[in-house]
Write a protein that holds these residues in place. Sequence first.
Motif, PDB file in Angstrom:
ATOM      1  N   SER A 187     115.065  27.103  36.558  1.00  0.00           N
ATOM      2  CA  SER A 187     114.914  26.120  37.696  1.00  0.00           C
ATOM      3  C   SER A 187     114.808  26.789  39.034  1.00  0.00           C
ATOM      4  CB  SER A 187     116.234  25.144  37.423  1.00  0.00           C
ATOM      5  OG  SER A 187     116.360  24.242  38.604  1.00  0.00           O
ATOM      6  N   SER A 188     113.695  26.037  39.595  1.00  0.00           N
ATOM      7  CA  SER A 188     113.454  26.725  41.109  1.00  0.00           C
ATOM      8  C   SER A 188     114.354  25.967  42.040  1.00  0.00           C
ATOM      9  CB  SER A 188     112.085  26.435  41.439  1.00  0.00           C
ATOM     10  OG  SER A 188     111.749  25.012  41.378  1.00  0.00           O
ATOM     11  N   ARG A 204     122.830  32.166  32.968  1.00  0.00           N
ATOM     12  CA  ARG A 204     123.595  31.468  33.743  1.00  0.00           C
ATOM     13  C   ARG A 204     124.809  32.232  34.753  1.00  0.00           C
ATOM     14  NH1 ARG A 204     124.198  25.853  35.130  1.00  0.00           N
ATOM     15  NH2 ARG A 204     125.461  25.685  36.832  1.00  0.00           N
ATOM     16  N   ARG A 205     125.570  33.101  33.701  1.00  0.00           N
ATOM     17  CA  ARG A 205     126.683  33.865  33.920  1.00  0.00           C
ATOM     18  C   ARG A 205     126.511  35.119  34.799  1.00  0.00           C
ATOM     19  NH1 ARG A 205     129.944  37.521  31.275  1.00  0.00           N
ATOM     20  NH2 ARG A 205     128.755  37.387  29.320  1.00  0.00           N
ATOM     21  N   MET A 206     125.298  35.700  34.304  1.00  0.00           N
ATOM     22  CA  MET A 206     125.198  37.078  34.885  1.00  0.00           C
ATOM     23  C   MET A 206     124.189  36.979  36.112  1.00  0.00           C
ATOM     24  SD  MET A 206     127.166  39.157  33.386  1.00  0.00           S
ATOM     25  CE  MET A 206     126.416  40.745  34.113  1.00  0.00           C
ATOM     26  N   LEU A 207     123.276  36.007  36.167  1.00  0.00           N
ATOM     27  CA  LEU A 207     122.011  36.113  37.110  1.00  0.00           C
ATOM     28  C   LEU A 207     122.193  34.689  37.909  1.00  0.00           C
ATOM     29  CD1 LEU A 207     119.050  37.039  34.829  1.00  0.00           C
ATOM     30  CD2 LEU A 207     120.475  38.793  36.341  1.00  0.00           C
ATOM     31  N   GLY A 208     123.080  33.920  37.504  1.00  0.00           N
ATOM     32  CA  GLY A 208     123.204  32.647  38.601  1.00  0.00           C
ATOM     33  C   GLY A 208     121.969  31.701  38.121  1.00  0.00           C
ATOM     34  N   ALA A 209     121.096  31.918  37.314  1.00  0.00           N
ATOM     35  CA  ALA A 209     120.084  31.079  36.747  1.00  0.00           C
ATOM     36  C   ALA A 209     119.941  30.211  35.908  1.00  0.00           C
ATOM     37  CB  ALA A 209     118.939  32.296  36.334  1.00  0.00           C
ATOM     38  N   VAL A 210     119.515  28.975  36.269  1.00  0.00           N
ATOM     39  CA  VAL A 210     119.742  27.804  35.418  1.00  0.00           C
ATOM     40  C   VAL A 210     118.320  27.649  34.164  1.00  0.00           C
ATOM     41  CG1 VAL A 210     119.695  25.231  35.315  1.00  0.00           C
ATOM     42  CG2 VAL A 210     121.157  26.587  37.133  1.00  0.00           C
ATOM     43  N   VAL A 211     118.663  28.091  33.110  1.00  0.00           N
ATOM     44  CA  VAL A 211     117.389  28.437  32.262  1.00  0.00           C
ATOM     45  C   VAL A 211     117.564  27.572  31.004  1.00  0.00           C
ATOM     46  CG1 VAL A 211     116.507  29.957  30.640  1.00  0.00           C
ATOM     47  CG2 VAL A 211     117.321  30.899  32.945  1.00  0.00           C
ATOM     48  N   THR A 212     116.512  26.600  30.832  1.00  0.00           N
ATOM     49  CA  THR A 212     116.206  25.860  29.592  1.00  0.00           C
ATOM     50  C   THR A 212     115.069  26.775  28.665  1.00  0.00           C
ATOM     51  OG1 THR A 212     116.971  24.108  30.841  1.00  0.00           O
ATOM     52  CG2 THR A 212     115.694  23.314  28.735  1.00  0.00           C
ATOM     53  N   LEU A 213     115.419  26.724  27.691  1.00  0.00           N
ATOM     54  CA  LEU A 213     114.619  27.394  26.369  1.00  0.00           C
ATOM     55  C   LEU A 213     113.931  26.461  25.374  1.00  0.00           C
ATOM     56  CD1 LEU A 213     114.985  31.193  25.697  1.00  0.00           C
ATOM     57  CD2 LEU A 213     113.731  29.464  24.080  1.00  0.00           C
TER      58      LEU A 213
END
Length: 534
Positions: A189-190, A256-265
Amino acid sequence: MYTVLLVDDEEEVIQVIMRKINWEELGFSVIGSAGNGVKALELVEEFQPDVVVTDIKMPYMDGLELSNRVKSEFPATKILLFTGFDEFEYAKEAVHLEVEEYILKPVNSAELKSVFSQLKMKLDQEISEKRNVETLQKYYLESLPLLRADFYSGLIEGRVHEDEISRYLSDCQVSFPGPLFDCLVIHTSSSQEAGDMDPLLLSASVREQAKERLREKWQAKSFAYLGNTVFIVQLQNENQVWELTDECDRFCRYARRMLGAVVTLGIGQVCGSILELPRSYSSAREAVSYRAVYGASRAINMKEIVPQKMDRDVISCEKQLSDLFRMIRVGSEEEITEAAGRYLHHIAIADKSLQQHCLERMELLNMLLRFSANNGISMGEDMEDMGKLYSSILDMEPDAFRSWILKVSLSFREQLIRVRSNSTESLVTGAKEYVQNNYGDAKLSLDDICAALGVSNSYFSTVFKKETGSSFIGYLTDYRLDRAARLLIETNEKSYMIAGRVGYSDPNYFSYVFKKRFGASPSKYRTEHAKSEE
């Protein structure tokens, strides 16, 4: 704040440790404690703590076995071992566990504070390295060479022909031994990036972390494509797709936990040839769009959520029509209305001939019929006389045609919602029936139930928790204990025999969980209820 789980079968030891340290000052918070390794492993799976501090000698599962399980399933978690002087050398031999530190009992507060201070610095450094802008720039600049990226994108676009495959493989120095293949689409997510970090750098970091976790085991090829990251993975058999789904789901939570990134795969359709990758990619990309239904920060496998659609060709149509069908699947009523408006505007261009308008309306009707058949839903029309249906569509005035499209589209949306709901209810019902028939098997696990139902652990756990309000392990435990309670009242069998009948090979552990549930030991429970019945 880094999270800590304390594990010791002596409650007073845990209390002493909690009092001896100012956890917040050191940058840690204690998320919970457990008195044995079995309970600790449940808490680790639920909360994924950064640090586990465990004693070695404990009932049901000792600290070394717990450490081995944690390191195997959650390799980023740090382990600290409590040891007595007489077991120190025994613990030191377990170097393969990658234990961070061995702390001798009795616990010294100064030593404990020093250990956690050093551990805090190590954790900070690991996160700093992952978020360091220079490292991210290096990751981005060292992405796959243009030649390979063009080849991979050509595969998923269908631009590579069979007679060109061997030349491309040789020129790019890559191999696809297979025998099966699958496309993964990773969407970062950007709009929810970590702080002020550049979205491109964040996506690059996610891509590199995913490569570390997926490339070797799944022989994965990765490249950037249309703002996402695409992986082409290789499988030995179709059943491996469930293991792949679970691993991808764990990666999304890790990002999400380590990079703070919201990722959908998104995980696409398994195929038997790299020439079939366009279909796999299209279904993986569609799976990502289902984050509006199932939520982000997770893996979504199209075969699990729309199984009846996977064995058919992916619908190909103009962009406006494609957007309309996508909104039917995942959009709101308002979004469907807007998508229908855009499509109608597209086909209402004045300089088209009457024949063109008729062909476009017939194309739409064909697409709607195919969509309804592929998804097991109804058009809500009289399907006996297809000629009459086609004629009525062609004769409709623009306003009537618009109303008809909206009516059918909104009806499809409602039916899909019910189909998804029925599918999850059926899954939960099947799981409960499986438990009823197999609860006496001491080795019954989440893997067994998912293999029987043909779904991944992550998808099943999400659906089961949503539908029942309980985790599967919690439901299985409650079911076994309820059966045990009935047997204690209705039979004269010894408690150790009842323990075996309901799936507990260790009578002591059975007594422990039974007392925790009912507030009394099995023998006391039997006595009390026998008196009440008298």
